[in-house]
Design an enzyme around this catalytic site. Structure first.
Site, PDB file in Angstrom:
ATOM      1  N   THR A  17       0.814  -1.208   0.000  1.00 34.10           N
ATOM      2  CA  THR A  17       0.000   0.000   0.000  1.00 34.10           C
ATOM      3  C   THR A  17       0.851   1.262   0.000  1.00 34.10           C
ATOM      4  O   THR A  17       0.334   2.349  -0.235  1.00 34.10           O
ATOM      5  CB  THR A  17      -0.934   0.027   1.224  1.00 34.10           C
ATOM      6  OG1 THR A  17      -0.159  -0.008   2.416  1.00 34.10           O
ATOM      7  CG2 THR A  17      -1.902  -1.137   1.192  1.00 34.10           C
ATOM      8  N   GLY A  18       2.182   1.128   0.240  1.00 30.97           N
ATOM      9  CA  GLY A  18       3.011   2.338   0.271  1.00 30.97           C
ATOM     10  C   GLY A  18       2.453   3.255   1.326  1.00 30.97           C
ATOM     11  O   GLY A  18       2.687   3.062   2.493  1.00 30.97           O
ATOM     12  N   THR A  19       1.731   4.246   0.948  1.00 36.06           N
ATOM     13  CA  THR A  19       0.675   4.879   1.734  1.00 36.06           C
ATOM     14  C   THR A  19       1.034   5.995   2.688  1.00 36.06           C
ATOM     15  O   THR A  19       2.165   6.142   3.118  1.00 36.06           O
ATOM     16  CB  THR A  19      -0.095   3.808   2.547  1.00 36.06           C
ATOM     17  OG1 THR A  19      -1.445   4.135   2.573  1.00 36.06           O
ATOM     18  CG2 THR A  19       0.393   3.633   3.912  1.00 36.06           C
ATOM     19  N   THR A  20      -0.004   6.736   3.023  1.00 35.88           N
ATOM     20  CA  THR A  20      -0.018   7.651   4.164  1.00 35.88           C
ATOM     21  C   THR A  20      -1.336   7.421   4.891  1.00 35.88           C
ATOM     22  O   THR A  20      -2.404   7.492   4.282  1.00 35.88           O
ATOM     23  CB  THR A  20       0.064   9.118   3.724  1.00 35.88           C
ATOM     24  OG1 THR A  20       1.237   9.325   2.934  1.00 35.88           O
ATOM     25  CG2 THR A  20       0.101  10.040   4.945  1.00 35.88           C
ATOM     26  N   LYS A  51      -8.116   2.291   2.036  1.00 36.95           N
ATOM     27  CA  LYS A  51      -7.274   1.666   3.058  1.00 36.95           C
ATOM     28  C   LYS A  51      -7.838   1.829   4.463  1.00 36.95           C
ATOM     29  O   LYS A  51      -7.148   1.547   5.440  1.00 36.95           O
ATOM     30  CB  LYS A  51      -5.864   2.248   2.981  1.00 36.95           C
ATOM     31  CG  LYS A  51      -5.223   2.097   1.610  1.00 36.95           C
ATOM     32  CD  LYS A  51      -3.910   2.843   1.519  1.00 36.95           C
ATOM     33  CE  LYS A  51      -3.398   2.861   0.090  1.00 36.95           C
ATOM     34  NZ  LYS A  51      -2.166   3.669  -0.056  1.00 36.95           N
TER      35      LYS A  51
END
Length: 217
Positions: A17-20, A51
């Site tokens: 998801t990499g993500t923040t 997410k």
């Protein structure tokens, strides 16, 4: 069958998801937020993944790390909370949900690569945010995670204030996500928000062109 030398690299990369992700408490509830980009190596494989995963009616978690691992943990906890609420005849506590996430994450720490922030509302503790990582369980007034978090720590430390209103918290989350998405190559897409209080959960999606911009964008 396609020659392995001709296969695109993302076919053999783990989907992450990499993500923040972010969650913050306000008087009477919580606000969670996340970006929507999912990548495999350098390839974006999903631009609009939500997410923010439902654990129970008034409890959500924000996912980061391996997409499959994070979703698996969320589904396991969702099932256990549903069974628990049926057996005891009342909604589960937010801390109970966070403890389940912590226990599963620690038990399978050698096999799973995921970090979940758990947040929600219950009648005993009101709005609560919990960080769960490698057997740790800690309640915080706000929490950020994912690859984009390193770009916004200074911003959230400077902008966070105690006793922020629901509207201020929502804007705080949107601004944080927008800033991270503009700087982190693994974060992007749209911004998902969920606001949880005594009345229930309200979900919202903010398109990329509706997000606030900063001076260098």
């Amino acid at each position: 069958m396609l020659d392995e030398s001709l296969e695109p690299g993302w076919l053999s990369e783990e989907v992450k998801t990499g993500t923040t992700i972010i969650a913050i408490e306000f008087d009477g509830g919580v606000v969670l937020g996340s970006d929507s980009r999912v990548s495999a190596g350098e390839t974006v494989v999903n631009r609009v993944m939500n997410k923010l995963s439902l654990l129970h009616d008034k409890i959500y978690c924000a996912l980061s790390g391996s997409a499959a691992d994070a979703q698996t943990i969320a589904e396991m906890v969702n099932y256990q909370l549903d069974v628990h609420s049926i057996e005891v005849g009342e909604d589960p506590q937010v801390r109970s949900a966070a403890t389940l996430v912590k226990n599963i994450s620690y038990k399978y720490k050698e096999d799973l690569s995921a970090h979940l922030i758990v947040a929600g509302w219950d009648k005993r503790g009101g709005g609560q945010v919990y960080v769960t990582l490698n057997g740790l369980l800690s309640r915080q007034p706000f929490a950020v995670g994912g690859s984009g978090s390193s770009y916004v720590y200074g911003f959230v430390d400077a902008e966070y204030r105690k006793a922020m209103s629901k509207e201020d918290c929502q804007q705080f989350v949107v601004n944080t996500l927008s800033l991270a998405m503009s700087r982190d190559g693994s974060s992007g897409g749209v911004a998902y928000l969920v606001t949880i209080d005594e009345k229930g959960a309200e979900e919202k999606c903010i398109l990329g062109n509706e997000l606030p911009t900063f001076y260098d964008q």
